[in-house]
Design an enzyme around this catalytic site. Structure first.
Site, PDB file in Angstrom:
ATOM      1  N   SER A 107      -6.440  18.632 -53.396  1.00  0.00           N
ATOM      2  CA  SER A 107      -5.074  18.585 -52.865  1.00  0.00           C
ATOM      3  C   SER A 107      -4.835  17.480 -51.838  1.00  0.00           C
ATOM      4  CB  SER A 107      -4.711  19.935 -52.228  1.00  0.00           C
ATOM      5  OG  SER A 107      -5.622  20.243 -51.194  1.00  0.00           O
ATOM      6  N   HIS A 149      -3.559  21.319 -44.739  1.00  0.00           N
ATOM      7  CA  HIS A 149      -3.167  19.962 -45.112  1.00  0.00           C
ATOM      8  C   HIS A 149      -2.461  19.210 -43.992  1.00  0.00           C
ATOM      9  CE1 HIS A 149      -3.172  22.329 -48.955  1.00  0.00           C
ATOM     10  NE2 HIS A 149      -4.013  21.354 -49.249  1.00  0.00           N
ATOM     11  N   ASP A 199       0.467  22.364 -43.087  1.00  0.00           N
ATOM     12  CA  ASP A 199       0.212  23.787 -43.284  1.00  0.00           C
ATOM     13  C   ASP A 199      -1.205  24.100 -42.826  1.00  0.00           C
ATOM     14  OD1 ASP A 199      -1.515  23.015 -45.310  1.00  0.00           O
ATOM     15  OD2 ASP A 199      -0.160  23.561 -46.945  1.00  0.00           O
TER      16      ASP A 199
END
Ligand SMILES: *[C@@H]1O[C@H](CO)[C@@H](O)[C@H](O)[C@H]1NC(C)=O
Ligand SMILES: *[C@@H]1O[C@H](CO)[C@@H](O)[C@H](O)[C@H]1NC(C)=O
Ligand SMILES: *[C@@H]1O[C@H](CO)[C@@H](O)[C@H](O)[C@H]1NC(C)=O
Ligand SMILES: *[C@@H]1O[C@H](CO)[C@@H](O)[C@H](O)[C@H]1NC(C)=O
Length: 367
Positions: free
Chosen positions: A53, A345, A342
């Protein structure tokens, strides 16, 4: 490395609902200057991206993942677009450094014009690792299989590859999966063996990408996992990083350095392997954020605190009430001043700071 670890690492795989507590590029003017209007066609540098990610720009499924839900993407491009951030991620900044557009996600390779593939392809999927994690998205081996297939279809020539660059991102989903699989018992004792096997597999992957013809490869060192908000939220309410998890990161990076040196030694082609030190880059970005805010006593914010959080522990960024559809998260007033978006991330602002810190090593990739 006890239960904290497990809950924290869960967050990497944040769309797995079985996890406890978890329900659920470039400044554009820079890019305009460097890329737009110029047609480099086949002569331009191509960027091939593998990993998770931190690098994914849209491959992860729309149904399953937060990257396609509001408020992801609010800073760039203004709506959810498959990035695990409010805006640009590592891939975008590295593409900008190379003077190219961010490579097209693999998923869209057939639905875009072929000319859009001139900048390479992004094979990264959020939640993945070198081994199978708890999600079914393609692991790094499979991502490289996809790449190999495209080469067999002659989508890129040997000379394309000669000038290409690969970016490999590995942020820790293998560790998350390991801790979850071993359950809530103290998983620390086998960590050395697990780290070695993760790094060994990573190096196998680097070597394979190199053998397929990509000469220049940048691979991320793992970030300070103990500083991720998912970890720091638990006992220190975002005040302090977990030293035991950070030392696990340093151990991973130390083994990675050793193995990459060994790989350099046995590689006979003219190749460049560069480790992108996200560990120190994250720490320096966090530090910068602290200093920046120290000068502004009115806007004192904690750099370890994420911009987007669930309203309570059973919710996370992007959660909505199943019945009413009401948002169950809050977003800070200025995402452009946060380090983290978040629980795992960085925000676009965070990535920009991380990018500045690794820029000098990126230069080694283009000489
Ligand atoms: C990657 O995924 C494939 C397909 O699920 C699996 O067969 C393979 O063993 C995995 N590779 C590694 C290194 O775990
Ligand atoms: C955080 O670290 C500081 C300095 O090491 C220490 O004084 C403080 O007690 C820690 N706070 C928490 C909540 O652990
Ligand atoms: C690289 O090769 C040299 C010469 O064979 C050797 O002395 C050195 O220890 C090797 N380094 C690594 C990291 O394998
Ligand atoms: C205070 O905040 C403003 C607005 O974000 C910023 O431009 C300025 O650089 C900050 N001042 C210091 C001393 O960091």
């Amino acid at each position: 490395m006890e239960q904290t670890t497990i809950v924290a690492f869960c967050l990497f795989l944040f769309y797995i609902t079985t996890c406890p507590q978890v329900h659920s590029a470039i400044s554009s003017d820079h890019r305009h200057r460097l890329g737009q209007g110029q047609h480099h066609h086949d002569r331009s540098v191509k960027l091939f991206v593998f990993g998770d990610s931190y690098a994914d720009t849209g491959n992860s499924g729309k149904v399953a993942t937060g990257s396609w839900k509001a408020p992801y993407g609010i800073t760039f491009p203004g709506k959810p677009a498959g990035r695990f951030s409010d805006g640009r991620v590592l891939t975008d900044y590295i593409a900008s450094f190379l003077g190219i557009r961010s490579p097209v996600p693999y998923k869209w390779r057939k639905s875009v014009k072929k000319s859009k593939l001139v900048n390479g392809i992004n094979f990264a999927y959020g939640g993945t690792g070198v081994f199978q994690t708890l999600i079914s998205a393609p692991n790094m081996t499979t991502q490289i299989d996809f790449f190999q297939q495209l080469l067999e279809e002659k989508l890129y020539t040997k000379s394309d590859l000669d000038s290409s660059i690969a970016l490999i991102s590995l942020a820790g989903n293998d560790y998350a999966a390991y801790f979850l699989k071993t359950g809530n018992q103290s998983p620390g004792k086998d960590l050395a063996a697990v780290t070695t096997s993760i790094v060994n597999q990573l190096v196998v992957n680097i070597k394979r990408i190199n053998d397929l013809g990509v000469r220049k490869i940048g691979v991320t060192a793992i970030e300070p996992m103990g500083c991720l908000p998912g970890v720091t939220s638990i006992f220190t309410s975002y005040q302090n990083c977990s030293e035991s998890l950070n030392s696990a990161s340093r151990f991973h990076n130390q083994i990675l350095h050793q193995k990459v040196e060994e790989l350099k030694n046995v590689t006979t082609t003219k190749s460049t392997f560069v480790i992108l030190d996200l560990y120190n880059a994250f720490l320096s970005a966090i530090q910068q954020q602290k200093l920046h805010q120290a000068g502004n006593s009115t806007t004192l914010e904690n750099p370890l605190k994420p911009c987007c959080v669930g309203v309570s522990s059973e919710y996370s960024c992007g959660s909505v009430d199943e019945r009413s559809g009401a948002a169950k998260y809050t977003v800070c007033s200025n995402p452009e001043r946060s380090m983290f978006w978040d629980k795992v991330h960085p925000s676009q602002n965070g990535w920009r700071a991380v990018y500045s810190a690794i820029k000098s090593s990126l230069h080694q990739l283009v000489i």
